[in-house]
Write an enzyme that holds these catalytic residues in place. Structure first.
Site, PDB file in Angstrom:
ATOM      1  CD  GLU A 159      -3.080   0.838   1.743  1.00 33.46           C
ATOM      2  OE1 GLU A 159      -3.698  -0.152   1.800  1.00 33.46           O
ATOM      3  OE2 GLU A 159      -4.125   1.774   1.757  1.00 33.46           O
ATOM      4  CG  ASP A 171      -5.996  -0.603   8.314  1.00 33.14           C
ATOM      5  OD1 ASP A 171      -6.143  -0.400   9.740  1.00 33.14           O
ATOM      6  OD2 ASP A 171      -6.181   0.062   7.704  1.00 33.14           O
TER       7      ASP A 171
HETATM    8  C1  GLA Z   1      -6.162   3.868   7.880  1.00 38.53           C
HETATM    9  C2  GLA Z   1      -4.703   3.474   7.900  1.00 38.53           C
HETATM   10  C3  GLA Z   1      -4.125   2.750   9.184  1.00 38.53           C
HETATM   11  C4  GLA Z   1      -4.474   3.814  10.523  1.00 38.53           C
HETATM   12  C5  GLA Z   1      -6.037   4.618  10.160  1.00 38.53           C
HETATM   13  C6  GLA Z   1      -6.110   5.580  11.388  1.00 38.53           C
HETATM   14  O1  GLA Z   1      -7.148   2.901   8.144  1.00 38.53           O
HETATM   15  O2  GLA Z   1      -4.601   2.218   7.041  1.00 38.53           O
HETATM   16  O3  GLA Z   1      -2.866   2.549   9.162  1.00 38.53           O
HETATM   17  O4  GLA Z   1      -3.780   4.771  10.329  1.00 38.53           O
HETATM   18  O5  GLA Z   1      -6.275   4.675   9.128  1.00 38.53           O
HETATM   19  O6  GLA Z   1      -6.237   5.153  12.548  1.00 38.53           O
END
Ligand code: GLA
Length: 387
Positions: A159, A171
């Protein structure tokens, strides 16, 4: 959940030969700890029963042939000759294969059908589900023997490098390490983690989707990261041991307030406070005190709205509508922000009223109905057989 598995397997059978590997890859909820991961702080996510399903098999002709069942679109490229696609979804898949190729792993092209029921662009991490699911599948298909943390890091880099969003690790981490009925407290510096039981018969996790999708999310996300780094750069001149906002206390931050641009100060203060809230939330969980836990979720939202400024009128409307329903312990926006969804902790008996009232209030205010999902916390990415 099992419904999508036969659908994806069937689509694979119609289009390709051979028996595919079937992989189920979940989305995520995050109870608290937002925009803390890339500041080397703490998060508290869980993997969901909303998933992306993959059917993947190796090919002998060097091609990668991807089929998105949900978009009813296809994409082909040669392994190693990846290119950004206007369709966008192929970039998450190519980005993963790119990581395997760059690391020198011996893989071939693949046939791949995927699809599922994670709302796309809603802040439930459909992108990490795609990345984590394909990384898991490639590792298994080619017998590479990579450990889970390596797969997490490859998925995140896919990503960062190919899609161009400087996301943190939360995530992809929860996608691979999630466990049913538990949330994962992740220390995003050491990458140490703790599974914490999160199950009460009388409580539900409810996701309310604004159905608003904003392109802004990824550009503003990178801006927020830059502002946090700007704060750290100033504070580090006073203490070289400071590597990230993780190392900054509220006292230190306030002491140097005048040296920080006001907007940078607000961003930093939010992050420092949110990290403290994650600790407090875990302490509340240990006491089984969901009232305090919900209150911390509410404070998290206020910080995201007023100081980090990643909420939106729609998210605020959903949060406020949720809090008007008796039996709601806490509600906040979830994920990167700007659009997407909120997460509410709701007494089980109050869910029908929640669904009716939140939908009605939001529609009255915003002119459209939200989409409401009651979520269960499930296991992370795994291989499955046809049911
Ligand atoms: C997205 C990003 C995560 C995190 C959230 C905010 O989901 O992928 O890494 O930073 O935003 O908490």
């Amino acid at each position: 959940m099992s419904a999508p598995v036969p659908l994806i397997a069937e689509r694979f059978r119609k289009q390709f030969q051979g028996k595919p590997l079937l992989v189920v890859s979940p989305g995520r909820v995050n109870l608290i700890g937002e925009h803390t991961d890339y500041n080397e702080g703490f998060v508290l996510p869980g993997a969901t029963d909303k998933v992306v399903v993959f059917a993947v098999a190796p090919r002998a002709d060097g091609l990668c042939h991807f089929v998105s069942r949900d978009f009813n679109q296809e994409f082909r490229c040669e392994l190693g000759r990846f290119y950004r696609s206007p369709l966008r979804w192929p970039d998450y898949l190519q980005g993963v294969l790119d990581q395997f190729v760059k690391a020198g792993h011996r893989i071939s092209g693949v046939s791949c059908v995927f699809g599922g029921d994670i709302p796309i662009g809603a802040g439930m991490s459909s992108s990490a589900a795609i990345e984590g699911g394909l990384a898991f599948a490639i590792n298994a298909l080619f017998g590479l023997g990579l450990d889970s943390l390596t797969l997490v890091k490859m998925a995140q880099k896919a990503e960062n490098e190919f899609v161009g969003v400087r996301c943190g690790i939360m995530d992809q981490f929860i996608n691979v390490f999630g466990r049913a009925k538990t949330v994962l407290k992740i220390d995003c510096r050491s990458l140490g983690y703790e599974h914490i039981p999160f199950e009460r018969e009388d409580l539900r996790i409810v996701i309310s989707d604004t159905l608003v999708r904003r392109e802004l999310a990824s550009s503003e996300y990178n801006v927020r990261r830059g502002q946090c780094e700007a704060g750290v750069n100033v504070l580090r001149t006073h203490d070289p041991a400071i590597r990230s906002l993780r190392d900054v206390t509220l006292d230190l931050l306030r002491e140097h307030r005048a040296e920080l641009e006001p907007v940078v100060f607000r961003r930093c203060e939010y992050v420092v406070r949110e990290n403290i809230r994650v600790g407090d939330a875990c302490a509340a969980l240990a006491r089984n005190d969901f009232t305090v836990f919900g209150g911390l979720m509410n404070l998290s939202h206020a910080g995201l709205r007023d100081d980090y400024e990643v909420s939106s009128a729609e998210l605020d409307a959903l949060v406020e509508a949720a809090r008007r329903v008796p039996g709601v312990l806490g509600a906040r926006m979830m994920g990167a922000g700007f659009g997407g969804c909120t997460i509410s902790l709701v007494e089980a008996g109050a869910v029908p009223e929640f669904e009716a009232r939140v939908a009605r209030d939001y529609e009255a205010q915003m002119g459209k109905a939200p989409k409401i999902h009651v979520i269960r916390i499930e296991q992370g990415t795994r291989a499955v057989d046809l049911p």
